[in-house]
Design a protein around this motif. Sequence first.
Motif, PDB file in Angstrom:
ATOM      1  N   THR A   1      95.256  15.367  20.295  1.00  0.00           N
ATOM      2  CA  THR A   1      94.014  16.142  20.412  1.00  0.00           C
ATOM      3  C   THR A   1      92.925  15.294  21.081  1.00  0.00           C
ATOM      4  O   THR A   1      92.123  15.813  21.850  1.00  0.00           O
ATOM      5  N   ILE A   2      92.916  13.986  20.790  1.00  0.00           N
ATOM      6  CA  ILE A   2      91.948  13.079  21.432  1.00  0.00           C
ATOM      7  C   ILE A   2      92.200  13.044  22.947  1.00  0.00           C
ATOM      8  O   ILE A   2      91.279  13.107  23.756  1.00  0.00           O
ATOM      9  N   HIS A   3      93.486  12.988  23.313  1.00  0.00           N
ATOM     10  CA  HIS A   3      93.888  12.976  24.717  1.00  0.00           C
ATOM     11  C   HIS A   3      93.478  14.290  25.412  1.00  0.00           C
ATOM     12  O   HIS A   3      92.919  14.281  26.519  1.00  0.00           O
ATOM     13  N   LEU A   4      93.727  15.414  24.739  1.00  0.00           N
ATOM     14  CA  LEU A   4      93.381  16.717  25.315  1.00  0.00           C
ATOM     15  C   LEU A   4      91.866  16.869  25.456  1.00  0.00           C
ATOM     16  O   LEU A   4      91.372  17.428  26.437  1.00  0.00           O
ATOM     17  N   ARG A   5      91.132  16.348  24.463  1.00  0.00           N
ATOM     18  CA  ARG A   5      89.679  16.440  24.519  1.00  0.00           C
ATOM     19  C   ARG A   5      89.138  15.642  25.714  1.00  0.00           C
ATOM     20  O   ARG A   5      88.251  16.109  26.435  1.00  0.00           O
ATOM     21  N   ALA A   6      89.694  14.460  25.922  1.00  0.00           N
ATOM     22  CA  ALA A   6      89.258  13.631  27.059  1.00  0.00           C
ATOM     23  C   ALA A   6      89.512  14.365  28.374  1.00  0.00           C
ATOM     24  O   ALA A   6      88.662  14.348  29.283  1.00  0.00           O
ATOM     25  N   ARG A   7      90.663  15.023  28.472  1.00  0.00           N
ATOM     26  CA  ARG A   7      90.979  15.777  29.698  1.00  0.00           C
ATOM     27  C   ARG A   7      90.007  16.940  29.889  1.00  0.00           C
ATOM     28  O   ARG A   7      89.598  17.240  31.011  1.00  0.00           O
ATOM     29  N   SER A   8      89.666  17.599  28.771  1.00  0.00           N
ATOM     30  CA  SER A   8      88.755  18.744  28.877  1.00  0.00           C
ATOM     31  C   SER A   8      87.358  18.297  29.307  1.00  0.00           C
ATOM     32  O   SER A   8      86.689  18.997  30.072  1.00  0.00           O
ATOM     33  N   TYR A   9      86.904  17.117  28.849  1.00  0.00           N
ATOM     34  CA  TYR A   9      85.596  16.600  29.280  1.00  0.00           C
ATOM     35  C   TYR A   9      85.618  16.276  30.772  1.00  0.00           C
ATOM     36  O   TYR A   9      84.655  16.579  31.487  1.00  0.00           O
ATOM     37  N   ALA A  10      86.706  15.661  31.235  1.00  0.00           N
ATOM     38  CA  ALA A  10      86.821  15.323  32.659  1.00  0.00           C
ATOM     39  C   ALA A  10      86.800  16.597  33.502  1.00  0.00           C
ATOM     40  O   ALA A  10      86.100  16.669  34.524  1.00  0.00           O
ATOM     41  N   PHE A  11      87.532  17.607  33.064  1.00  0.00           N
ATOM     42  CA  PHE A  11      87.604  18.878  33.790  1.00  0.00           C
ATOM     43  C   PHE A  11      86.224  19.548  33.823  1.00  0.00           C
ATOM     44  O   PHE A  11      85.770  19.997  34.875  1.00  0.00           O
ATOM     45  N   ALA A  12      85.554  19.574  32.651  1.00  0.00           N
ATOM     46  CA  ALA A  12      84.235  20.224  32.560  1.00  0.00           C
ATOM     47  C   ALA A  12      83.219  19.511  33.448  1.00  0.00           C
ATOM     48  O   ALA A  12      82.358  20.159  34.055  1.00  0.00           O
TER      49      ALA A  12
END
Lengths: 66, 148
Positions: free
Chosen positions: B81-92
């Motif tokens: 979930t930490i990994h997915l959150r980091a990806r979502s911040y980069a995408f946003a």
Amino acid sequence: MENTIKVERAILNITQDELAKRIGVSRQTINSIEANRYVPSTVLALKLSEVFGKPVNDFFKLSADD
Amino acid sequence: MKTEKFIERERKSFNKMLNFRLPYLFKIVGVIVFIIALLLLIFRSQFGGELLMLKNIARQGIVIGLLFISLSRDKEEDEMTIHLRARSYAFAFVVGVLYALTMPYVEYGVANVIKPESTAFKNLGEFQLLSFMLLVQVMFYNVLKRFR
């Protein structure tokens, strides 16, 4: 990266949920690792190794595109 | 030796800051604040009083609510979930930059077609950009979690 976690789990006769609880992650994370959608960290790989009683190399293998 | 200790302390405090997460309860608080602020923004004319102040409060409520949702932990938090959150911040972040660059021109173009006589070019406001980026992050994170 390919893995045989599903096979190792079957040998121990434990469900994804039980394995997840043993190493402190969610069931979905185990599912993603088994389906090769997620490559776990070294810490998680070593925790799996502890549960299965085998070295990490026995159930994680590099694939051709790695 | 002293310098090494200083660097180590700096590194630790930096990592602590990067790993900061609010407790899960803040997710619920964030959703409530977001909904109330959204309703306030939609029905502000019904409340009477200072409309501009109500509008500003509602906008800030939306951003704060989304920030609470974005920063709070999940019920089941792990390294994935930490990994997915980091990806979502980069995408946003990337989508937010593209949005900030293109949206003023899109708005100007659309306004020109609808009402050509009173069209002025204007940049995005901070509320529009921040709420858009936070909304994209929260939505993309949930989509990633669903497809994991």
